[in-house]
Write an enzyme that holds these catalytic residues in place. Structure first.
Site: not given
Length: 337
Positions: A125, A150, A154
């Protein structure tokens, strides 16, 4: 060739399964259905005429992952989507995100490590860049401390893959997405958020359909032309096709490094108000919205420099913002009957 797609009934996963099957790959989907539905299989079949293999599996259970790879010892490549992805939820429940996004990744890599050669595509991402200092963002932009658990999963995921690839026969491509939107032109599959959507476009289409009273625009005092945040919105079918091209690159031994990284976006930034105007244009509806205070964790702008993917992968986003919004609206109307 058999390809494992984890999270293959999700938004991006299902569109990638369609593109893989269209290219003649045999696909096996693993999904725990925590944020997806088995109904998606029907949509995949109606587009491709072919039913992928499906196993309901929780990748956080190490024994289940081991059993899967024993049963499917002929998997030639893995595209790993399965992850929790709501920024706000990750702030409230970080351990859920670390378990789901990191443990599952480790268990899959442990199985791939046993193979003489393994090919791994990782769904990453643009959150790994944080608020980048320069636009558009290139793959060489320094990675910032992510603004949410989050985003951190990644970044950590990428670090794990880099470390593992150095020590094993695993080759990997990290695909850093910007903002996927839209749906398949057939409207047989699309984005199916459970509960209140965390992403802008399904919130817009649900509001346009009358399911929500109005859209909240988080802040109009950002240093951008109209004061609202800017993002790079990419049609999900364009994104799905990039995964197939990246996988073929590994299968054909075309990769120049053990781990390669590519930005996937359109190269153009659109503000929240521009996205609203695009929806109004393609739907012919006026969208009710109100400006509310900024949301924690939101960066001002992020859009991709896509030169590397355009040149090395030979891939380029084809669809415009209006085309993507029109497909999202067509999908919303279909699922609401």
């Amino acid at each position: 060739m058999k390809i494992l797609v984890t999270g293959g009934l999700g938004f991006i996963g299902s569109h990638t399964v369609v593109e893989l099957q269209n290219e003649g790959f045999e696909v096996v989907i693993v999904d725990n259905l925590s944020n997806s539905s088995k109904e998606v299989l029907k949509g995949i079949v109606s587009i491709t005429g072919k039913m992928p293999l499906f196993e309901k599996l929780d990748l956080r259970v190490k024994q289940s992952v081991q059993d899967f790879f024993k049963k499917h010892d002929d998997v030639a490549g893995v595209i790993h989507f399965a992850a929790s992805k709501a920024v706000g939820e990750s702030v409230e429940n970080p351990l859920l995100y670390y378990e789901n996004n990191i443990a599952a990744l480790v268990y899959i890599l442990q199985e791939l490590e046993k193979k003489p050669k393994a090919n791994f595509i990782f769904s990453s991402s643009c959150t790994v860049y944080g608020q980048a200092e320069k636009m558009p963002i290139t793959e060489n932009a320094p990675l910032q401390q992510p603004m949410s658990p989050y985003g951190n999963t990644k970044k950590i995921g990428e670090e794990i893959i880099n470390d593992v690839a150095k020590a094993t026969n695993i080759n990997a491509i990290l695909l850093r997405y910007f903002n996927p939107i839209g749906s398949h032109p057939s409207a047989e599959i699309g984005e199916l958020p459970l509960g209140v959507p965390q992403n802008l476009v399904p919130f817009i289409t649900q509001t346009g359909f009358g399911l929500r009273k109005e859209l909240s625009v988080f802040g109009n005092d950002y240093p951008t032309p109209d004061g609202t945040c800017i993002r790079d919105y990419i049609h999900v079918v364009d994104l799905a096709k990039a995964h197939v091209i990246a996988l073929q690159r590994l299968l054909n031994n075309k990769n120049l490094d053990k781990v390669e990284t590519f930005n996937l976006g359109t190269g153009t930034g659109s503000s929240v108000l521009e996205v609203i105007r695009s929806f109004e244009k393609v739907s012919g509806k006026k969208l009710p919205y109100k400006i509310v205070p900024r949301r924690e964790g939101d960066i001002t702008e992020a859009y991709a420099n896509t030169d590397k993917a355009n040149t090395i992968l030979g891939w380029k986003a084809q669809s415009s913002l209006d085309e993507a919004m029109a497909s999202a609206w067509k999908w919303e109307q279909k699922i609401r009957g």
